[in-house]
Structures are given as C-alpha cells and as structure tokens.
Design a protein around this motif. Structure first.
Motif, PDB file in Angstrom:
ATOM      1  N   GLY A  52       0.806  -1.212   0.000  1.00 47.64           N
ATOM      2  CA  GLY A  52       0.000   0.000   0.000  1.00 47.64           C
ATOM      3  C   GLY A  52       0.837   1.259   0.000  1.00 47.64           C
ATOM      4  O   GLY A  52       0.436   2.291  -0.554  1.00 47.64           O
ATOM      5  N   PHE A  53       2.031   1.198   0.606  1.00 48.09           N
ATOM      6  CA  PHE A  53       2.902   2.376   0.628  1.00 48.09           C
ATOM      7  C   PHE A  53       3.318   2.764  -0.785  1.00 48.09           C
ATOM      8  O   PHE A  53       3.449   3.948  -1.104  1.00 48.09           O
ATOM      9  CB  PHE A  53       4.133   2.090   1.482  1.00 48.09           C
ATOM     10  N   ALA A  54       3.538   1.784  -1.659  1.00 47.44           N
ATOM     11  CA  ALA A  54       3.929   2.099  -3.042  1.00 47.44           C
ATOM     12  C   ALA A  54       2.837   2.885  -3.746  1.00 47.44           C
ATOM     13  O   ALA A  54       3.125   3.772  -4.564  1.00 47.44           O
ATOM     14  CB  ALA A  54       4.239   0.816  -3.804  1.00 47.44           C
ATOM     15  N   TYR A  55       1.568   2.595  -3.439  1.00 45.16           N
ATOM     16  CA  TYR A  55       0.471   3.257  -4.144  1.00 45.16           C
ATOM     17  C   TYR A  55       0.254   4.688  -3.679  1.00 45.16           C
ATOM     18  O   TYR A  55      -0.532   5.418  -4.299  1.00 45.16           O
ATOM     19  CB  TYR A  55      -0.797   2.423  -4.011  1.00 45.16           C
ATOM     20  N   VAL A  56       0.926   5.097  -2.615  1.00 43.66           N
ATOM     21  CA  VAL A  56       0.928   6.516  -2.269  1.00 43.66           C
ATOM     22  C   VAL A  56       1.469   7.332  -3.437  1.00 43.66           C
ATOM     23  O   VAL A  56       1.013   8.451  -3.708  1.00 43.66           O
ATOM     24  CB  VAL A  56       1.780   6.755  -1.005  1.00 43.66           C
ATOM     25  N   PHE A  57       2.413   6.774  -4.164  1.00 45.24           N
ATOM     26  CA  PHE A  57       3.099   7.505  -5.223  1.00 45.24           C
ATOM     27  C   PHE A  57       2.442   7.297  -6.589  1.00 45.24           C
ATOM     28  O   PHE A  57       2.988   7.699  -7.606  1.00 45.24           O
ATOM     29  CB  PHE A  57       4.566   7.070  -5.263  1.00 45.24           C
ATOM     30  N   TRP A  58       1.282   6.682  -6.596  1.00 43.81           N
ATOM     31  CA  TRP A  58       0.511   6.501  -7.822  1.00 43.81           C
ATOM     32  C   TRP A  58      -0.619   7.522  -7.838  1.00 43.81           C
ATOM     33  O   TRP A  58      -1.250   7.784  -6.804  1.00 43.81           O
ATOM     34  CB  TRP A  58      -0.076   5.095  -7.896  1.00 43.81           C
ATOM     35  N   LEU A  59      -0.900   8.071  -9.002  1.00 43.30           N
ATOM     36  CA  LEU A  59      -1.976   9.055  -9.138  1.00 43.30           C
ATOM     37  C   LEU A  59      -3.278   8.320  -9.433  1.00 43.30           C
ATOM     38  O   LEU A  59      -3.957   8.567 -10.422  1.00 43.30           O
ATOM     39  CB  LEU A  59      -1.629  10.041 -10.256  1.00 43.30           C
ATOM     40  N   GLN A  60      -3.611   7.404  -8.550  1.00 44.58           N
ATOM     41  CA  GLN A  60      -4.779   6.534  -8.693  1.00 44.58           C
ATOM     42  C   GLN A  60      -5.463   6.402  -7.329  1.00 44.58           C
ATOM     43  O   GLN A  60      -4.881   6.768  -6.308  1.00 44.58           O
ATOM     44  CB  GLN A  60      -4.356   5.158  -9.214  1.00 44.58           C
ATOM     45  N   PRO A  61      -6.679   5.838  -7.291  1.00 40.98           N
ATOM     46  CA  PRO A  61      -7.471   5.879  -6.055  1.00 40.98           C
ATOM     47  C   PRO A  61      -7.224   4.745  -5.067  1.00 40.98           C
ATOM     48  O   PRO A  61      -8.019   4.583  -4.136  1.00 40.98           O
ATOM     49  CB  PRO A  61      -8.907   5.819  -6.589  1.00 40.98           C
ATOM     50  N   GLU A  62      -6.153   3.954  -5.223  1.00 39.87           N
ATOM     51  CA  GLU A  62      -5.958   2.838  -4.296  1.00 39.87           C
ATOM     52  C   GLU A  62      -5.880   3.313  -2.845  1.00 39.87           C
ATOM     53  O   GLU A  62      -6.546   2.763  -1.952  1.00 39.87           O
ATOM     54  CB  GLU A  62      -4.709   2.047  -4.671  1.00 39.87           C
ATOM     55  N   VAL A  63      -5.060   4.313  -2.565  1.00 44.25           N
ATOM     56  CA  VAL A  63      -4.920   4.797  -1.189  1.00 44.25           C
ATOM     57  C   VAL A  63      -6.213   5.472  -0.732  1.00 44.25           C
ATOM     58  O   VAL A  63      -6.614   5.356   0.430  1.00 44.25           O
ATOM     59  CB  VAL A  63      -3.716   5.749  -1.083  1.00 44.25           C
ATOM     60  N   PHE A  64      -6.878   6.166  -1.629  1.00 47.46           N
ATOM     61  CA  PHE A  64      -8.173   6.771  -1.317  1.00 47.46           C
ATOM     62  C   PHE A  64      -9.170   5.702  -0.901  1.00 47.46           C
ATOM     63  O   PHE A  64      -9.891   5.856   0.104  1.00 47.46           O
ATOM     64  CB  PHE A  64      -8.669   7.538  -2.542  1.00 47.46           C
TER      65      PHE A  64
END
Length: 761
Positions: free
Chosen positions: A150-162
């Motif tokens: 999940g930490f990697a998806y912080v740096f993605w401009l996508q809604p995974e962390v949201f």
C-alpha cells in the motif's frame, strides 16, 4: 497517546506528507502508468475547467507537466460516437483531490495520498490503543500500513490509497466505539454509523465488490440488536450514494463510467491532436453506445475449474508478484492475533469472511487479471481491502512479534519502500524487485494474463518462460546472461522425460552449469573449445502440476549459471504504436552480456528418430552459373523414413554443399531453404531450393543435402541421402547460356507437380 509518542508521530507524519511536494514526478518509469493519465487529468480538469470532458486543453496540461513521453493508456468514454469525449474512470478520487492538484499538480496528489496514509495510521492506533499500550499500538499501526505494498500506491496518481482510507474509516466508525472525552454528536452511534456507510460508498463507487466489507458493520448492529443503528448505516450509504450518482450524471450524463458508454484506452501523442476521431453518424440517427468494459462481468456465471481456482488461491497467498503474505506481511500477524484472541467473535469472523469474499470475486470473475492488470505492485486490486485485516486485531501478540513484522517488512518490501517509483535496472518494470531474493523463491504466477518483464517462447511443444534481462530468445536458440543465475520455467502438456540441449559458450574458459530437478550438468569450455556441447538431462517428477481447461500442464524449473560472458549487441525495435516515444528513437542498440546459448532439441527419441530417409525424385538445376550468383534448383523429393519431417524448431531444412573437381569440400554450410509444409512418412514435396554459387570459376559438384537443424545433416546419418549435380561456374563477365540451355534434369524420374506443397503416401 502520551505526549512524547504524539510528538514523534506528528513529526514523522508531517515530514512524510510534505516531502512529496518537491518530488519530480513521474520518477521512473518516465511516463504515467496504468490508469494514472485519466485520474490525473480528471483532477486537473475539475480544478481548472470544472468538468470531466476531455479536450485539447487537457492534452496540453498533460504535456506541460509530463513532457517525458506520451501517455499510452488514457481511458476515455463516449455515448455519441466520440463527438463528445469524457474521461472513462470513476471521478470521486479526482474530485476530492482536485483542489490540491490544482495548486501543486501531480506532486500535490502524492502528498494528499500520504496524508491519507498517515490518517489511516492514526485511526489504526486509535483502535488498537483500547487493548494495548500507546507505543505498541503505534508501532503495529505504522508497520501495518507503511510496510506493505500500500505504501507504493501513495506515489501513484490513482485511487488505491483513497479507497484504503475509505475502508479504514468505514470499519473504524462502524466497529470501534467513540473514545471518552469527545463531543456528544461524535459519540452518537447513529451519526458514526451513517458516516461509516457514507465512507464505504466512496470506495465501492470505484470498486463495487468492496461493498462486501459493510457486512461486519451490519453484523455488529445485529449482535447489539439495534435496528436503528443498522438503519442509520444504510441511510448513510443510500444518501451519499444518491449524491455521488447525481454528480456523475450532471458531469457526464451517466451514473458511472462503466454503464451505458463506449470506453477504451487511447494514446495521447500530441498536445494539438485529439486521440480519437468522431465516427460518421447518419442524419437523424444517434449512435447507439456500445456497453464495453462495463460492470456486466460481475453478473455472469464464473467459469473457473476447481483446480484452476486452487492454483490461483496459492498464488494469491504467496505468489512471487501478487502474494498477500510477502506484500502485506503484517496481515500474517493480524491473522495470528485473530486466531489467538478473537476466534470466538462472530463480528471478526464476519470481517474475515468479507475479506475472503472480496478476494473470491476477483479470483472467480476475472481469473486472468485478478492482480490488477499490467500496472501493479503486489495485488493492486486487493490492496483496497487490505485495511480490513487491522480490525481483526484487538490484543497484540507478545512484543517480539513486532520485531518479526518489521523484519519481514524490511526484507520483503525494502526495494518498494525506498524506490517506490520503480528501479532503473535493465528491462525495467514495476516488478523488478521480484528478480531478487526472497521473491525468486516464491512461485511464479503462470495463470495470469500478463506479468511485465517476462519472455515466453515455445520450442517443440515446451514453453520456456524467463525474465527478459537474463533470457533473450534468438531464433531457434535462447541467450542467457553470464555471471549470474538464470531461472527458466518449463511448461508442457506432457511429462518430460530426458531433455537434450545444445550448449554454446561465447566466452573462452567458461563454465556453464544446468540444473533441473535431480539432474545436474557442468560443462567446462577451455581456451580452444569453440564448438557446442550436447547435454541430456532427466528432470524426474515435475515441480508443479497446473490445470488449464481441464487438462494438466507439467511445470519444471531449469537453472543455468554461466561463470563468464561476452558483450553482444541486441538490436531492439519498439513495437508498432500509435505514436513514438520521444525523446528516444524508434530503434536502439542494447548490450547483452551473453554467458551461454542454449538450443532445445527435444527428447533423445526425437533426435534419434529415423527421419534421415529421402528419395530425390526429380531435380532441375542450371548447367552453368556465374561466380557468386544466387539461383534456384527445382526439386521433387519424398520422405522415405518412418517419421514426419517437422517444421517446428528445430526442424528439417533443405541445404547443400559445394565440392571441387577433386572432391574437396569448398563450401559446407549452404543456405537453408525451409520446407513449405511438414512431410509425413511416404509423402512428397515440390519446392525450389535457393543456392549461391562459389566465388571462383571452375567445375564443381552441387551436393544437395537435407539437415535436421541443430542436430545432424542427413548425409552424416545416411550417405545415400544426398543428390549430386555437376555445375560449371563461369566468370561474372561471361554469359552462362540461354535460360533453356541452362536447366538440366538432375534425376531420372518422371517430373512431378511443380507447385509447392506436400502430399500423403
């Protein structure tokens, strides 16, 4: 929380939240990936234009902040034949992040994601501190979220962390009582449950299957026998869902980007050109939209065999690229704490069942793509539900388990945490970390449609799979990298017996080792050894058995180690695309450190098969040719062996040698002419053999000789299989004769059909 713990967490949270503001997006790879183009441009369009319509202004924004490469996969949709173009992804995440994106661009979106992650850590601590000390609760909550994919998806401009944050808020508000000392409205259970239901809507609008995570909240309401609380939760979901759908209809005319539209991925090649063109529509007739890529797949009956599902479940739990345990190590601690302390709690069982149900939705309904498609780190789809594991925990296990969790997180996720954009390595992919230990010890997900960074090639009915930086198919052979271990996965419809490989070493004084099953071989190439070695390996029992369409596939692992290598050049060309990648050229030369060249020859039975029988029925060749001239020889020949002449690699080709008047070979390796079709035993074939004349004038004999490529010339096994034709080679300046005078029959049989093809016995 004690003052010192609060201060420490606050300092770390602030530092992690602000540092993305100075990051240069996109880092590596130098482009927007997966679904980022749509979510990023939606946020910018909402911030600057107040709409979700795609136009040239949006394309200009894309190139203003991302001039590195064009965007490959921007998801767009239409309902009128592409006369009006909208963004084709759910809008909620982009709407919420739009103010930050408008101020800080892509880096602002990353900072927003990090703030959400820190908020999840805070809620996790607030839940755990009811049963544990402040410091232990914070350490577990921090490790749970940071030491995960999940930490990697912080740096993605996508809604995974949201989506993760929405699930965390839903379960926290729905399952955790309000702490002491807060205002009355915050302690009101109906208010908290309404907010819990509303939070779930935010995640479920992007991924509808996440709605299953509302079941434990309803179970808790049922256990307390408070229908009012359940009604409040349902009211929260209903009213926010109504608002979300209403906004979507107002912005795009549709309740969701997955309903009633035609949508797909497109390449944005220029800031001055639309990526799609309107289709012609007959006057007075509106274009009927095609319901492509909709949620309709969720309502079909899954078609997955039990054996295939069992295989995918294994990959889901500990697969090399997607496994729950390697990419979310704290989930193992959460399950252990549940088994020790909460195994009698129906609410906890309901939560665990919901997590399993979400996983099964992906595994059953999209078995080829349950991991998240071409762009993923770990399981991109299931990361949305991962916060649910935190709420399986009340009392933590003894303190040493925290060390275990943090140690596993460091070992497994170090590359992801410290280079979340991906690593600049040969054959770069977001999955590059899986090339190293301990991931390479985990099973490779053979059932998935696409795992970037791998080559797949089939020779003689056996599929070879290997990572591109160390495995390069080259025609009939495979190049393997030197000075390292190369893993190849072999997959076959039949159990493999003895396997024969031809091994060449490009480097002198090299050592090449092959290891498959219980079979091992070591080849020492000395300074003068420039030839090839033949190796026979018997792998024994397969390492794994897969099931595909009800049929077994047997899996073996071959390891090849070459001590040394030599630099070779690979000319690589980019595949045909709608637009080229600038500033790079369409082609480039890449170096490969070649340690060994392997050719798979099949089984000893196949190599030793009695296929070396040929009858030359008719041969027509010219009487005279010019020196160095290329010409053709017409031939009709028959397969008089007991085996078919195959086309598959390595197969049978037609070739030749040249001998001088004294019988000395002047050219041995003549050009190859492939068979136009496989030739069964007793079958005939009519073809033209391409020949190149010797460079020096003189009298020669053309020796036609088929060969079993990479195995043997027919004449080596049976000298009677050649056909000899005397030919005069004249100087280039001399006229060899008229066409009618040049062709002479080279055999005494009746001419056959001149068309290419083969016939049966």
């Amino acid at each position: 929380m004690s003052r010192s713990v609060r201060l420490a967490f606050g300092c770390v949270a602030v530092a992690l939240t602000v540092f993305p503001l100075v990051l240069e997006k996109p880092g590596w790879p130098a482009t927007l990936k997966a679904d980022e183009p749509a979510y990023y441009l939606m946020a910018m369009s909402l911030a600057r234009d107040g709409d979700l319509e795609f136009d040239l202004g949006d394309a200009e924004r894309l190139f203003a902040e991302f001039p590195y490469r064009p965007a490959d996969n921007i998801i767009l949709m239409t309902d009128d034949g592409w006369r009006t173009v909208y963004f084709g992804k759910p809008y909620l995440y982009s709407l919420v992040v739009a103010p930050v994106a408008g101020l800080f661009g892509a880096s602002g979106m990353v900072s927003f994601n990090m703030a959400l992650l820190m908020g999840m850590v805070w809620l996790g601590w607030s839940h755990l501190r009811r049963f544990n000390s402040d410091s232990e609760s914070l350490l577990f909550a921090f490790g749970f979220f940071i030491l995960s994919a999940g930490f990697a998806y912080v740096f993605w401009l996508q809604p995974e962390v949201f989506n993760m944050a929405a699930i965390t808020a839903c379960l926290y508000l729905g399952l955790v009582p309000a702490p002491e000392g807060v205002s009355r409205w915050r302690r009101n259970s109906a208010v908290r449950l309404a907010l819990s239901g509303a939070a779930l809507v935010l995640a479920a609008y992007h991924k509808p299957m996440l709605a299953l995570l509302g079941l434990p909240v309803l179970t808790a309401c049922w256990r307390r026998r408070r229908l009012r609380d359940a009604g409040a939760w349902l009211a929260g979901t209903f009213f926010l869902g109504l608002i979300v759908v209403g906004i979507a209809v107002g912005l795009t005319g549709h309740p969701s980007a997955y309903l009633g539209v035609e949508r797909g991925g497109h390449s944005v090649c220029s800031p001055h050109e639309m990526p799609v063109e309107p289709r012609a529509v007959a006057p007075g007739r509106e274009q009927v939209p095609e319901d492509r890529a909709s949620w309709s797949w969720m309502f079909r009956i899954p078609d997955v065999a039990p054996a295939e599902l069992a295989e995918d479940i294994r990959y889901f739990l500990w697969g090399r690229h997607t496994g729950l345990l390697p990419y979310f190590p704290f989930s193992l601690l959460a399950l252990a704490a549940f088994a020790v302390h909460r195994w009698r709690d129906p609410v906890a069982w309901s939560l665990l069942g919901s997590l399993v149900a979400v996983a099964l939705v992906f595994l059953l309904w999209i078995p080829f793509n349950w991991h998240g498609g071409g762009g993923f780190v770990g399981n991109r789809y299931f990361v949305n539900a991962y916060p649910g594991f935190l709420f399986l925990v009340t009392r933590l296990l003894p303190r040493p388990t925290l060390f275990v969790g943090w140690m596993l997180g460091g070992l497994l996720l170090g590359p992801t945490i410290f280079s979340p954009f991906g690593r600049a390595v040969p054959e770069t992919t977001l999955q590059a970390h899986a090339r190293n230990a301990p991931f390479r010890w985990l099973p490779l997900e053979l059932s998935l449609k696409n795992i970037p960074g791998y080559e797949r090639r089939t020779w003689i009915g056996v599929q070879f799979i290997g990572s591109r930086e160390s495995f390069q198919p080259r025609g009939n052979s495979m190049w393997l990298q030197g000075s390292q271990r190369t893993e190849l996965v072999l997959s076959s419809n039949e159990r493999l017996g003895e396997l024969v490989f031809r091994v060449r070493s490009p480097a002198p004084q090299n050592v090449v080792e092959l290891d498959i099953g219980h079979a091992r071989s070591r080849l020492d190439f000395d300074e003068s050894d420039s030839g090839a070695r033949t190796v026979v390996l018997e792998p024994g029992e397969p390492d794994d058995i897969r099931w595909l369409d009800g049929q077994p596939r047997f899996v073996y692992h071959l390891e090849v180690r070459a001590e040394r290598g030599e630099i070779r050049e690979l000319l690589k060309r980019s595949p045909p695309r709608e637009c080229f990648y600038f500033p790079y050229n369409e082609s480039w030369v890449e170096a490969f450190y070649l340690g060994a060249e392997l050719t798979f020859l099949g089984s000893p039975e196949r190599i030793g098969a009695e296929i070396y029988g040929v009858e030359w029925i008719e041969v027509r060749a010219p009487r005279m040719v010019r020196a160095g001239e290329a010409f053709t020889v017409s031939a009709i020949l028959a397969n008089v062996s007991d085996e078919s002449w195959p086309l598959e690699t390595p197969g049978v080709n037609l070739a030749y040698h040249w001998e001088d008047e004294e019988g000395r070979t002047v050219v041995w390796e003549g050009e190859r002419t492939p068979l136009p079709a496989p030739v069964p035993p007793g079958g005939r074939i009519s073809t033209r053999i391409r020949v190149e004349a010797p460079d020096r004038p003189g009298s020669y004999v053309l020796v036609l000789d088929p060969l079993f490529e990479k195995v043997s010339w027919f004449s080596r096994q049976n000298p009677e299989t050649t056909h000899r034709v005397p030919i005069r080679v004249v100087p280039v300046s001399e006229e060899p004769g008229k066409a009618g005078e040049r062709d002479i029959p080279g055999g005494d049989s009746t001419p056959g059909d001149s068309s290419n093809g083969s016939t049966g016995p």
